[in-house]
Motif scaffolding. Sequence first.
Motif, PDB file in Angstrom:
ATOM      1  N   GLY A  59       0.822  -1.197   0.000  1.00 31.77           N
ATOM      2  CA  GLY A  59       0.000   0.000   0.000  1.00 31.77           C
ATOM      3  C   GLY A  59       0.857   1.248   0.000  1.00 31.77           C
ATOM      4  N   ARG A  60       0.172   2.373  -0.072  1.00 36.97           N
ATOM      5  CA  ARG A  60       0.846   3.665  -0.012  1.00 36.97           C
ATOM      6  C   ARG A  60      -0.096   4.663   0.645  1.00 36.97           C
ATOM      7  NH1 ARG A  60       2.531   5.127  -5.541  1.00 36.97           N
ATOM      8  NH2 ARG A  60       4.135   3.567  -5.149  1.00 36.97           N
ATOM      9  N   LEU A  61       0.460   5.447   1.543  1.00 35.41           N
ATOM     10  CA  LEU A  61      -0.287   6.501   2.229  1.00 35.41           C
ATOM     11  C   LEU A  61       0.095   7.842   1.621  1.00 35.41           C
ATOM     12  CD1 LEU A  61      -2.086   7.541   4.568  1.00 35.41           C
ATOM     13  CD2 LEU A  61      -0.046   7.445   6.037  1.00 35.41           C
ATOM     14  N   TYR A  62      -0.908   8.567   1.105  1.00 30.23           N
ATOM     15  CA  TYR A  62      -0.695   9.893   0.527  1.00 30.23           C
ATOM     16  C   TYR A  62      -1.198  10.965   1.493  1.00 30.23           C
ATOM     17  CZ  TYR A  62       0.033   7.851  -4.161  1.00 30.23           C
ATOM     18  OH  TYR A  62       0.505   7.152  -5.249  1.00 30.23           O
ATOM     19  N   LEU A  63      -0.499  12.089   1.517  1.00 30.40           N
ATOM     20  CA  LEU A  63      -0.941  13.244   2.276  1.00 30.40           C
ATOM     21  C   LEU A  63      -0.997  14.449   1.336  1.00 30.40           C
ATOM     22  CD1 LEU A  63      -1.611  13.909   5.303  1.00 30.40           C
ATOM     23  CD2 LEU A  63       0.661  14.945   5.425  1.00 30.40           C
ATOM     24  N   PHE A  64      -2.081  15.225   1.432  1.00 31.44           N
ATOM     25  CA  PHE A  64      -2.293  16.363   0.554  1.00 31.44           C
ATOM     26  C   PHE A  64      -2.655  17.597   1.369  1.00 31.44           C
ATOM     27  CE2 PHE A  64      -3.553  12.549  -1.742  1.00 31.44           C
ATOM     28  CZ  PHE A  64      -2.910  12.688  -2.966  1.00 31.44           C
ATOM     29  N   ASP A  65      -2.326  18.768   0.817  1.00 30.61           N
ATOM     30  CA  ASP A  65      -2.894  20.042   1.247  1.00 30.61           C
ATOM     31  C   ASP A  65      -3.927  20.457   0.218  1.00 30.61           C
ATOM     32  OD1 ASP A  65      -1.587  20.455   3.619  1.00 30.61           O
ATOM     33  OD2 ASP A  65       0.013  21.667   2.762  1.00 30.61           O
ATOM     34  N   CYS A  66      -5.059  20.991   0.675  1.00 34.47           N
ATOM     35  CA  CYS A  66      -6.118  21.402  -0.236  1.00 34.47           C
ATOM     36  C   CYS A  66      -6.473  22.865   0.023  1.00 34.47           C
ATOM     37  CB  CYS A  66      -7.365  20.533  -0.069  1.00 34.47           C
ATOM     38  SG  CYS A  66      -8.669  20.890  -1.263  1.00 34.47           S
ATOM     39  N   HIS A  67      -6.514  23.638  -1.054  1.00 33.71           N
ATOM     40  CA  HIS A  67      -6.909  25.043  -0.990  1.00 33.71           C
ATOM     41  C   HIS A  67      -7.967  25.271  -2.069  1.00 33.71           C
ATOM     42  CE1 HIS A  67      -3.662  25.866   1.829  1.00 33.71           C
ATOM     43  NE2 HIS A  67      -2.884  25.127   1.055  1.00 33.71           N
ATOM     44  N   PRO A  68      -9.241  24.992  -1.760  1.00 30.68           N
ATOM     45  CA  PRO A  68     -10.294  24.968  -2.781  1.00 30.68           C
ATOM     46  C   PRO A  68     -10.584  26.311  -3.412  1.00 30.68           C
ATOM     47  CG  PRO A  68     -11.234  24.794  -0.579  1.00 30.68           C
ATOM     48  CD  PRO A  68      -9.760  24.673  -0.423  1.00 30.68           C
ATOM     49  N   GLN A  69     -10.179  27.420  -2.793  1.00 30.61           N
ATOM     50  CA  GLN A  69     -10.446  28.725  -3.393  1.00 30.61           C
ATOM     51  C   GLN A  69      -9.398  29.096  -4.433  1.00 30.61           C
ATOM     52  OE1 GLN A  69     -13.290  29.575  -2.619  1.00 30.61           O
ATOM     53  NE2 GLN A  69     -13.553  28.336  -0.788  1.00 30.61           N
ATOM     54  N   SER A  70      -8.372  28.270  -4.572  1.00 31.79           N
ATOM     55  CA  SER A  70      -7.332  28.544  -5.555  1.00 31.79           C
ATOM     56  C   SER A  70      -7.858  28.310  -6.962  1.00 31.79           C
ATOM     57  CB  SER A  70      -6.131  27.635  -5.305  1.00 31.79           C
ATOM     58  OG  SER A  70      -5.193  27.744  -6.344  1.00 31.79           O
ATOM     59  N   PHE A  71      -7.401  29.103  -7.902  1.00 32.65           N
ATOM     60  CA  PHE A  71      -7.820  28.929  -9.284  1.00 32.65           C
ATOM     61  C   PHE A  71      -6.825  28.096 -10.080  1.00 32.65           C
ATOM     62  CE2 PHE A  71     -10.710  32.156  -8.038  1.00 32.65           C
ATOM     63  CZ  PHE A  71     -11.829  31.966  -8.825  1.00 32.65           C
ATOM     64  N   ILE A  72      -5.881  27.477  -9.382  1.00 29.13           N
ATOM     65  CA  ILE A  72      -5.089  26.417  -9.970  1.00 29.13           C
ATOM     66  C   ILE A  72      -5.514  25.129  -9.270  1.00 29.13           C
ATOM     67  CG2 ILE A  72      -3.190  27.939 -10.586  1.00 29.13           C
ATOM     68  CD1 ILE A  72      -1.739  27.002  -8.077  1.00 29.13           C
ATOM     69  N   SER A  73      -4.769  24.039  -9.479  1.00 24.41           N
ATOM     70  CA  SER A  73      -5.157  22.785  -8.847  1.00 24.41           C
ATOM     71  C   SER A  73      -5.281  22.967  -7.345  1.00 24.41           C
ATOM     72  CB  SER A  73      -4.120  21.702  -9.154  1.00 24.41           C
ATOM     73  OG  SER A  73      -4.017  21.498 -10.543  1.00 24.41           O
ATOM     74  N   PRO A  74      -6.451  22.680  -6.750  1.00 30.13           N
ATOM     75  CA  PRO A  74      -6.620  22.908  -5.312  1.00 30.13           C
ATOM     76  C   PRO A  74      -5.835  21.941  -4.446  1.00 30.13           C
ATOM     77  CG  PRO A  74      -8.562  21.846  -6.228  1.00 30.13           C
ATOM     78  CD  PRO A  74      -7.680  22.191  -7.394  1.00 30.13           C
ATOM     79  N   LEU A  75      -5.440  20.799  -5.005  1.00 27.03           N
ATOM     80  CA  LEU A  75      -4.819  19.737  -4.223  1.00 27.03           C
ATOM     81  C   LEU A  75      -3.322  19.684  -4.514  1.00 27.03           C
ATOM     82  CD1 LEU A  75      -6.308  17.750  -2.313  1.00 27.03           C
ATOM     83  CD2 LEU A  75      -6.036  16.024  -4.095  1.00 27.03           C
ATOM     84  N   THR A  76      -2.494  19.653  -3.455  1.00 26.94           N
ATOM     85  CA  THR A  76      -1.051  19.532  -3.593  1.00 26.94           C
ATOM     86  C   THR A  76      -0.569  18.363  -2.761  1.00 26.94           C
ATOM     87  OG1 THR A  76      -0.815  21.932  -3.875  1.00 26.94           O
ATOM     88  CG2 THR A  76       1.167  20.695  -3.301  1.00 26.94           C
ATOM     89  N   GLU A  77       0.121  17.424  -3.394  1.00 24.20           N
ATOM     90  CA  GLU A  77       0.675  16.296  -2.648  1.00 24.20           C
ATOM     91  C   GLU A  77       1.866  16.768  -1.829  1.00 24.20           C
ATOM     92  OE1 GLU A  77       1.994  13.010  -5.041  1.00 24.20           O
ATOM     93  OE2 GLU A  77       3.049  12.089  -3.350  1.00 24.20           O
ATOM     94  N   THR A  78       1.863  16.429  -0.536  1.00 23.67           N
ATOM     95  CA  THR A  78       2.952  16.837   0.340  1.00 23.67           C
ATOM     96  C   THR A  78       3.780  15.665   0.848  1.00 23.67           C
ATOM     97  OG1 THR A  78       1.497  16.781   2.292  1.00 23.67           O
ATOM     98  CG2 THR A  78       1.677  18.879   1.107  1.00 23.67           C
ATOM     99  N   GLN A  79       3.248  14.443   0.773  1.00 24.21           N
ATOM    100  CA  GLN A  79       3.999  13.299   1.307  1.00 24.21           C
ATOM    101  C   GLN A  79       3.405  12.013   0.762  1.00 24.21           C
ATOM    102  OE1 GLN A  79       3.750  12.914   5.580  1.00 24.21           O
ATOM    103  NE2 GLN A  79       5.660  11.773   5.738  1.00 24.21           N
ATOM    104  N   ARG A  80       4.262  11.007   0.556  1.00 19.95           N
ATOM    105  CA  ARG A  80       3.807   9.644   0.273  1.00 19.95           C
ATOM    106  C   ARG A  80       4.687   8.674   1.047  1.00 19.95           C
ATOM    107  NH1 ARG A  80       4.336   8.357  -6.013  1.00 19.95           N
ATOM    108  NH2 ARG A  80       3.108  10.279  -6.177  1.00 19.95           N
ATOM    109  N   ILE A  81       4.059   7.673   1.655  1.00 18.09           N
ATOM    110  CA  ILE A  81       4.760   6.698   2.485  1.00 18.09           C
ATOM    111  C   ILE A  81       4.356   5.307   2.024  1.00 18.09           C
ATOM    112  CG2 ILE A  81       5.164   5.866   4.832  1.00 18.09           C
ATOM    113  CD1 ILE A  81       4.127   8.578   5.861  1.00 18.09           C
ATOM    114  N   ASP A  82       5.327   4.479   1.648  1.00 17.64           N
ATOM    115  CA  ASP A  82       5.040   3.089   1.306  1.00 17.64           C
ATOM    116  C   ASP A  82       4.778   2.299   2.579  1.00 17.64           C
ATOM    117  OD1 ASP A  82       5.287   3.411  -1.465  1.00 17.64           O
ATOM    118  OD2 ASP A  82       7.462   3.181  -1.395  1.00 17.64           O
ATOM    119  N   THR A  83       3.690   1.534   2.576  1.00 19.08           N
ATOM    120  CA  THR A  83       3.220   0.827   3.768  1.00 19.08           C
ATOM    121  C   THR A  83       2.698  -0.547   3.371  1.00 19.08           C
ATOM    122  OG1 THR A  83       0.930   1.585   3.566  1.00 19.08           O
ATOM    123  CG2 THR A  83       2.468   3.046   4.732  1.00 19.08           C
ATOM    124  N   PRO A  84       2.358  -1.394   4.330  1.00 16.20           N
ATOM    125  CA  PRO A  84       1.502  -2.536   3.995  1.00 16.20           C
ATOM    126  C   PRO A  84       0.175  -2.035   3.432  1.00 16.20           C
ATOM    127  CG  PRO A  84       2.429  -2.779   6.198  1.00 16.20           C
ATOM    128  CD  PRO A  84       2.739  -1.381   5.757  1.00 16.20           C
TER     129      PRO A  84
END
Length: 408
Positions: A59-84
């Motif tokens: 598996g993989r755990l993703y972490l994102f920051d979201c800024h929905p009022q932005s007029f570019i992509s609201p979601l930014t990936e900040t971290q990914r961790i490989d896991t079971p």
Amino acid sequence: MGWQSRTRTLQVFDTELSADTVEWCPIPQWAHVLACGTYQLQKGDDNTEENSTAPSRIGRLYLFDCHPQSFISPLTETQRIDTPAILDLKWCHVPVSECPVLGMATASGEIQLYRLMDAQQGSSALECELSAELGPDRLALSLDWSTGRGESSNVRVVSSDSCGDLTLLALGGAGGDDCKLKGWDLRMGSSSPIFTSKRHTMGVCSIHSNPHKEHILATGSYDEKVLLWDERNMKQPLSETAVGGGVWRLKWHPNHEHLLLAACMHNDFHILHSQKAMEQQDASCSVLASYILHNSLAYGADWSRLPLSSSSLPTPQTSTASRESEGYLQIQYESPSGSFDTSLEDESGHYIPEQCSSVQEPSSSLTGDTQGLSCLMASCSFYDHMMHVWRWDWSPENKQAAIQPEPS
């Protein structure tokens, strides 16, 4: 007065591995943080019976920051961790030692707890705090916290596993795929449940207590039905709603007591209104909106607590989309049964809603606010390994018309 309900996609993210759970952080200061978990079964190279390798689950755990009022992509990936392989994620509803904590149920039979720490440049990152093994040769299937109504003392985590056991973990039983819904009173020990219901006719997949109305809970099953219950009388459910597809996950709205989000595996995602179902026994929930743009098993879904305004409508973005020379933003979906394109903008760059429908005014619980309601959502689907961030707007018809894009 008529009301309109519509959904709109803001961003699509390819998780690479099969996605099955998404969770927004429920703590206001960190409400912009979104976690997504994945599950991938890897089989051995040799398929002969003698030399076959036992399948592994990654598996993989993703972490994102979201800024929905932005007029570019609201979601930014900040971290990914490989896991079971991850089967469930849940944030604790209150900070633990002043930090948010994310619980994770894994295919290795562990409950892992991650602490959200402030990182450089204003972003946050997860650090594994501790893990607890549930036992050998079992999968941790789900978990939940005792903090759903905001209680911060005596924080506990309950988990179910593939051997049919429930485990209660405290910080600082029986169950399984037997078509039964059981309840325990921990003050009376765990030797026997205080109630057992066989009202569902297939395996029970999801259960969620209403955080606003004491004693009310919702259950979902492979039998494709959502049942509402009053735990003071478990002989008969308050209501039964056929939603189709098998109900994998249920989530009550964090602020509105009658709104329920359902991930229905083979039948997309639906927002249900439950007031009449709670007040009139055997009345079914009404469907206010459906999100149908996933092209695989609808597994993970969650409400965000981030505030939205109807006047600010970000341009939809997607990591798998290509902008044509005419200015269209398109997502192509492929499956064994066919494929289709979804255009999210017109030739002038104005947003085209995926779904807009009129619904009758269901109750006075929300309609007292004539401004309506706007919600940010996240959902994920399995075999196409996609996570979608989308919004749902529910408003009076005259108000909805006022926020439609101006013609060019």
